[in-house]
Write an enzyme that holds these catalytic residues in place. Structure first.
Site, PDB file in Angstrom:
ATOM      1  N   PHE A 234      41.622 103.540  20.347  1.00  0.00           N
ATOM      2  CA  PHE A 234      41.062 102.812  21.492  1.00  0.00           C
ATOM      3  C   PHE A 234      40.152 103.777  22.262  1.00  0.00           C
ATOM      4  O   PHE A 234      40.274 103.955  23.470  1.00  0.00           O
ATOM      5  CB  PHE A 234      42.161 102.276  22.413  1.00  0.00           C
ATOM      6  CG  PHE A 234      43.242 101.501  21.700  1.00  0.00           C
ATOM      7  CD1 PHE A 234      43.073 100.163  21.379  1.00  0.00           C
ATOM      8  CD2 PHE A 234      44.440 102.116  21.353  1.00  0.00           C
ATOM      9  CE1 PHE A 234      44.078  99.447  20.733  1.00  0.00           C
ATOM     10  CE2 PHE A 234      45.446 101.414  20.713  1.00  0.00           C
ATOM     11  CZ  PHE A 234      45.265 100.073  20.398  1.00  0.00           C
ATOM     12  N   ASP A 305      45.405 105.307  23.858  1.00  0.00           N
ATOM     13  CA  ASP A 305      45.072 104.857  25.213  1.00  0.00           C
ATOM     14  C   ASP A 305      44.593 103.405  25.146  1.00  0.00           C
ATOM     15  O   ASP A 305      43.402 103.116  25.329  1.00  0.00           O
ATOM     16  CB  ASP A 305      44.004 105.762  25.824  1.00  0.00           C
ATOM     17  CG  ASP A 305      43.733 105.430  27.289  1.00  0.00           C
ATOM     18  OD1 ASP A 305      44.621 104.836  27.934  1.00  0.00           O
ATOM     19  OD2 ASP A 305      42.633 105.744  27.777  1.00  0.00           O
ATOM     20  N   CYS A 345      48.540 101.224  30.569  1.00  0.00           N
ATOM     21  CA  CYS A 345      47.914 100.943  31.860  1.00  0.00           C
ATOM     22  C   CYS A 345      48.349  99.580  32.385  1.00  0.00           C
ATOM     23  O   CYS A 345      47.718  99.023  33.284  1.00  0.00           O
ATOM     24  CB  CYS A 345      46.389 101.012  31.756  1.00  0.00           C
ATOM     25  SG  CYS A 345      45.659  99.774  30.672  1.00  0.00           S
TER      26      CYS A 345
END
Length: 402
Positions: A234, A305, A345
């Protein structure tokens, strides 16, 4: 007379702890007819004053608190003072990068207002009714405090829509931004697309973790007596990839589903003279990890990520499976002695749950790993201690034992 929100009995407890949010289920009634974004007094069921807040009629998050000081007057001067203080707190970070978050919403006691700086370009997001109501005062104060004349608005997030506000993007002050704005971070040069890039154009919050990747690559080279290999999943515009190469990685494979992001990542590598190191691969990361595993690839340094897998608590179970899947396959690709940085996240995935998910992946991978550190956003993304919901980015640094 200002409008008032009178809470149901017992619902004042969170505000007495200075939590800045008032949900619709906590409101008993509204006195007066406050407009969207208007400042209202929040009162307990017994009439006690609790806070000044911005009103959002019809939204689940019915009000966001500006202040818990009754003598405060919420006006342009008060807003300006908060903006100036937030910008001043970031001044020491300018030595590290000219890509900084200058204002971070609730953490800077300005709920729903986000302001990022890329060189001499400001990018803002107004995600709440209160921020929208005070838009001009916020922008005036931001320009004055930062010394930047150009402001671009990226108020296009789902958060804004949940407040009943239409999406808004475009020049808010000054001139149209360049198609690519170059910023520097720890000596590396990167181009940012503030008009169409993710968030406000770049993942500023990962600055410290990119520096960590650079250091880990260098440490791996010293430990192993050879240049390490790295995998960045990513990868977006290649921030972690550039950091790994700057740390001495001899080969960096970077995977993303976006051809546009990969093109900008390759351009960023060229800006830094990183030739012959990078391989950019457009692919679905879930499938690519399986293919690499089946090909018996091994990497000394891996970064995961991913984008937000859980938009809300309704998606937590599905997100947990996704996080475990990519972590499990990354662990199978990690060479003994290698380092894995894995992130979430998703605000709906707490730190403890994320660590539990990753631990499950370690068990299923049948490897021994040490957790060397918990990772988070940089200092320009602080956490207001009475607002734990602000901690959205969390990560773990794992090392596979030989």
């Amino acid at each position: 007379m200002l409008g008032e929100l009178i809470l149901k009995p017992g619902k004042e407890r969170s505000l007495l702890r200075r939590h800045p949010w008032v949900y619709d289920t906590a409101v008993a009634r509204v006195a007066g007819q406050p407009a969207q974004g208007a400042t209202v007094a929040v009162r307990a069921a017994d009439g006690r004053w609790l806070a000044w807040a911005a009103y959002a009629p019809g939204a689940t998050l019915r009000a966001r608190c500006w202040s818990f000081v009754e003598t405060d007057t919420i006006d342009a001067a008060w807003i300006g003072a908060r903006v100036r203080a937030a910008v001043a707190r970031r001044l020491p970070l300018r030595a590290e990068s000219d890509a900084l978050r200058l204002v971070y919403g609730e953490a800077d006691c300005l709920p729903g207002f986000i302001a990022d700086r890329y060189g001499n370009q400001l990018v803002v997001q107004l995600q709440s009714s209160g921020a929208q109501a005070w838009r001009e005062a916020l922008l005036d104060a931001l320009v004055q405090a930062s010394g930047c004349a150009n402001v671009y608005e990226r108020s296009d997030s789902a958060t804004r829509q949940r407040e009943g506000l239409a999406a808004a993007s475009g020049v808010a002050r000054g001139a149209e931004p360049a198609a690519r704005i170059e910023v520097q971070e720890h000596g590396l040069r990167m181009a940012v697309d503030v008009r169409g890039g993710h968030k406000t154009g770049f993942y500023i919050d990962q600055r410290d973790n990119r520096r960590l990747v650079r250091a880990l690559a260098g440490a791996a080279a010293e430990r192993q007596g050879r240049a390490p290999t790295a995998l960045n999943c990513f990868c977006y515009t290649g921030g972690f990839s550039l950091a790994a190469a700057a740390g001495g990685a001899q080969r960096v494979l970077s995977i993303d589903s976006s051809a546009e992001a990969l093109a900008l990542a390759a351009d960023n590598a060229a800006r830094n003279g990183q030739t012959g190191v990078h391989e950019w691969r457009q692919a679905d990361v879930f499938q690519a990890l399986r293919q690499l595993r089946d090909g018996e690839e091994r990497f000394d340094l891996i970064v995961l990520d991913p984008p937000k897998f859980a938009a809300s608590h309704h998606h937590v179970e599905r997100a947990a499976r996704a996080y475990k899947d990519i972590t499990l396959n990354a662990l199978r690709l990690l060479a003994p002695g290698g380092d894995l940085l894995t992130f979430s996240c998703s605000g709906a995935i707490g730190v403890e749950l994320f660590q539990k998910i990753v631990a499950g992946a370690v068990v299923d991978a049948g490897v021994d790993c040490q957790m060397l550190a918990r990772l988070a956003a940089g200092a320009d993304h602080p956490l207001l201690m009475t607002h734990p919901e602000g901690e959205y980015l969390k990560g773990l640094l794992l090392r596979r034992l030989a």
